[in-house]
Design a protein around this motif. Structure first.
Motif, mmCIF file in Angstrom:
data_model
loop_
_atom_site.group_PDB
_atom_site.id
_atom_site.type_symbol
_atom_site.label_atom_id
_atom_site.label_comp_id
_atom_site.label_asym_id
_atom_site.label_seq_id
_atom_site.Cartn_x
_atom_site.Cartn_y
_atom_site.Cartn_z
ATOM 1 N N ALA A 279 -58.245 5.798 -103.109
ATOM 2 C CA ALA A 279 -58.845 4.736 -102.291
ATOM 3 C C ALA A 279 -59.670 5.460 -101.231
ATOM 4 C CB ALA A 279 -57.748 3.908 -101.628
ATOM 5 N N HIS A 280 -60.537 4.733 -100.512
ATOM 6 C CA HIS A 280 -61.214 5.430 -99.403
ATOM 7 C C HIS A 280 -60.666 4.933 -98.072
ATOM 8 C CE1 HIS A 280 -64.320 2.391 -98.081
ATOM 9 N NE2 HIS A 280 -64.313 2.009 -99.332
ATOM 10 N N GLN A 281 -60.379 5.912 -97.211
ATOM 11 C CA GLN A 281 -59.737 5.625 -95.922
ATOM 12 C C GLN A 281 -60.740 5.231 -94.853
ATOM 13 O OE1 GLN A 281 -58.963 9.300 -93.522
ATOM 14 N NE2 GLN A 281 -58.956 10.273 -95.513
ATOM 15 N N LEU B 51 -59.126 2.292 -106.203
ATOM 16 C CA LEU B 51 -58.780 0.957 -105.708
ATOM 17 C C LEU B 51 -59.577 0.735 -104.430
ATOM 18 C CD1 LEU B 51 -56.443 -0.577 -107.269
ATOM 19 C CD2 LEU B 51 -56.268 1.884 -107.509
ATOM 20 N N ASP B 52 -60.565 -0.107 -104.476
ATOM 21 C CA ASP B 52 -61.412 -0.344 -103.308
ATOM 22 C C ASP B 52 -61.607 -1.849 -103.173
ATOM 23 O OD1 ASP B 52 -63.265 -0.375 -101.305
ATOM 24 O OD2 ASP B 52 -64.780 0.831 -102.333
ATOM 25 N N MET B 53 -60.937 -2.450 -102.174
ATOM 26 C CA MET B 53 -60.929 -3.893 -101.895
ATOM 27 C C MET B 53 -59.975 -4.590 -102.874
ATOM 28 S SD MET B 53 -65.028 -4.339 -101.195
ATOM 29 C CE MET B 53 -64.972 -6.081 -100.838
ATOM 30 N N ALA C 182 -65.399 9.292 -95.862
ATOM 31 C CA ALA C 182 -66.858 9.194 -95.978
ATOM 32 C C ALA C 182 -67.390 8.569 -97.270
ATOM 33 C CB ALA C 182 -67.488 10.568 -95.762
ATOM 34 N N GLU C 183 -66.621 7.675 -97.854
ATOM 35 C CA GLU C 183 -67.184 6.915 -98.982
ATOM 36 C C GLU C 183 -68.407 6.143 -98.508
ATOM 37 O OE1 GLU C 183 -67.587 3.279 -101.613
ATOM 38 O OE2 GLU C 183 -67.286 3.430 -99.470
ATOM 39 N N GLU C 184 -68.266 5.572 -97.313
ATOM 40 C CA GLU C 184 -69.346 4.721 -96.779
ATOM 41 C C GLU C 184 -70.590 5.539 -96.414
ATOM 42 O OE1 GLU C 184 -69.131 1.603 -97.013
ATOM 43 O OE2 GLU C 184 -67.043 0.962 -96.771
ATOM 44 N N GLY C 185 -70.437 6.853 -96.310
ATOM 45 C CA GLY C 185 -71.594 7.704 -96.029
ATOM 46 C C GLY C 185 -72.348 8.088 -97.286
ATOM 47 N N ASP D 282 -60.211 -5.055 -95.570
ATOM 48 C CA ASP D 282 -60.316 -5.111 -97.035
ATOM 49 C C ASP D 282 -60.995 -3.843 -97.574
ATOM 50 O OD1 ASP D 282 -60.013 -6.196 -99.531
ATOM 51 O OD2 ASP D 282 -61.621 -7.677 -99.348
ATOM 52 N N ASP D 283 -62.040 -3.413 -96.902
ATOM 53 C CA ASP D 283 -62.874 -2.287 -97.363
ATOM 54 C C ASP D 283 -62.660 -1.057 -96.496
ATOM 55 O OD1 ASP D 283 -64.777 -0.765 -98.599
ATOM 56 O OD2 ASP D 283 -66.494 -1.877 -97.838
ATOM 57 N N ASP D 284 -61.812 -0.155 -96.826
ATOM 58 C CA ASP D 284 -60.880 -0.209 -97.918
ATOM 59 C C ASP D 284 -59.472 0.073 -97.380
ATOM 60 O OD1 ASP D 284 -59.744 -0.260 -100.438
ATOM 61 O OD2 ASP D 284 -60.276 1.795 -100.902
ATOM 62 N N GLY D 285 -59.179 -0.581 -96.217
ATOM 63 C CA GLY D 285 -57.803 -0.498 -95.738
ATOM 64 C C GLY D 285 -56.854 -1.028 -96.802
#
Ligand code: BES
Ligand code: ZN
Length: 377
Positions: free
Chosen positions: A183-185, A262-264, A234-237, A200-203
């Protein structure tokens, strides 16, 4: 404005390139190599990259990863089919022990950081909190002898927030294959300086896989193959953390048999049927077929096939490195949570945010780990 001459679809706050926002280390003039979906890579500044994302354009940031494709594992080394689920007794035994209690407590804490943006102080702090929570769970739930088979490590990145890797070592001496669940933190507001609870994204995915890990070690899971849990930074980066990890594994010729992201995992849109969205693009089709069987066998809800249409999460980094990767999310793509990347991506925003729905994904992860990791009895 450094990007004059182009229309911006989204109004960004007025900013100064030299702006120094406390707690966020961001050089807006830094040059980044960005590959937009379906296009050749091109250089742009960090500010232009942020603006590109705000416009809804999709990209990989490949600045440090230009050779990932060349390291990619040859396809013929990949397993082409995965068995039908056949460890039902062991899986069902662990499924009984999953709970929403841990995810509720952990997500309340994880979303209390102002942002988990990968270049921020609070992003670093949230990563340290996650690491201490993983250590605490391991100490509390794993037997002493199982603990000797578990390693918990930080995969360091230059930007401060590290990816986290937990490995339950496999017992086999001749099977070196690895199963990865991830998952991404990190979280991000469309504009990085603004709050980003990222529930949700991505807690959601982060605490979903943590609950599966807790239940597995509490059941004294002894995998034949090594089973790893990854929480990427840094998935969002632009998939930065997962690309760095995948590149490292590929460079070491590590034998990753299967990876699942697992993302969202929390949103059930009002008026829709509760289901698992199985992503069918940028994934391995055989592993994806296997995942569908897991849903049919072990979950209480059906799956629906769906597409992101672009390299939307960390599974794409592993696909790029030549490994079999897969991705499941909360719903069909069009029914997913529209509050992401804003201050409204919160646990308490709506009854559509469901911990019971998340629990279905913890079941999926337990099944994935046992069916592919195998459990010696
Ligand atoms: N979780 C999202 C991707 C997503 C969005 C999946 C909506 C399903 C429904 C992910 O964290 C994300 O934001 N990805 C970026 C692309 C990434 C390469 C920077 C995106 O979608 O813009
Ligand atoms: Zn995400």
């Amino acid at each position: 404005m450094p990007f004059s001459g182009r229309e911006t679809a989204v109004q960004l706050p007025l900013i100064d390139n030299d702006l120094n926002y406390p707690g966020i280390e961001l050089d807006l003039n830094e040059r980044r190599l960005v590959q937009l979906h379906g296009q050749d890579p091109r250089w742009m500044t960090e500010l232009e990259k942020i603006e590109t994302k705000a416009q809804g354009l999709r990209f990989f940031d490949i600045t440090e990863m230009q050779d990932l494709d060349s390291l990619a594992r040859p396809r013929q080394l990949r397993k082409s089919s995965f068995p039908s689920p056949n460890s039902t007794e062991q899986v069902n035994f662990v499924l009984e022990t999953l709970s929403t209690a841990g995810p509720k407590e952990n997500l309340a804490k994880f979303t209390s950081f102002r942002t988990r943006y990968y270049r921020s102080d609070t992003g670093r702090q949230s990563q340290q909190w996650l690491l201490s929570k993983i250590s605490e769970i391991t100490a509390k739930y794993a037997s002493k002898s199982l603990r000797e088979q578990i390693s918990i490590s930080e995969f360091s990145h230059s930007w401060g927030q590290n990816s986290l890797i937990v490995s339950i070592n496999g017992s086999s001496v001749d099977d070196d294959s690895i199963i990865i669940i991830s998952a991404h933190q990190d979280s991000a507001n469309m504009w990085p300086f603004l709050p980003a609870p990222g529930a949700d994204d991505d807690g959601s995915g982060s605490v979903t896989i943590l609950e599966s890990y807790r239940a597995l070690i509490a059941a004294d899971f002894r995998p034949v193959r090594t089973v790893e849990f990854h929480w990427y930074s840094a998935e969002e980066g632009g998939l930065l953390g997962s690309q760095a990890v995948a590149k490292y594994y590929a460079a070491q010729s590590r034998n990753v048999l299967a990876m699942t992201q697992l993302d969202m995992t929390a949103w059930v849109k009002r008026g829709t049927r509760e289901e698992v969205g199985i992503i069918t693009d940028f994934v391995d089709p055989d592993l994806t077929d296997f995942n569908k069987k897991l849903v049919d066998t072990y979950l209480d809800i059906p799956y629906v096939e769906t597409e992101c249409g672009y390299a939307c999460s960390d599974h794409a980094s592993w696909a790029k490195a030549g490994y079999a990767s897969s991705y499941s999310q909360e719903s069909a793509f069009e029914n997913s949570n529209k509050n992401i990347h804003s201050g409204n991506d919160r646990i308490d925003i709506s009854p559509e945010f469901s911990f019971d729905h998340m629990l279905q994904f913890s079941k999926f992860v337990v099944a994935f780990a046992i069916e592919l990791g195998k459990w010696e009895s």
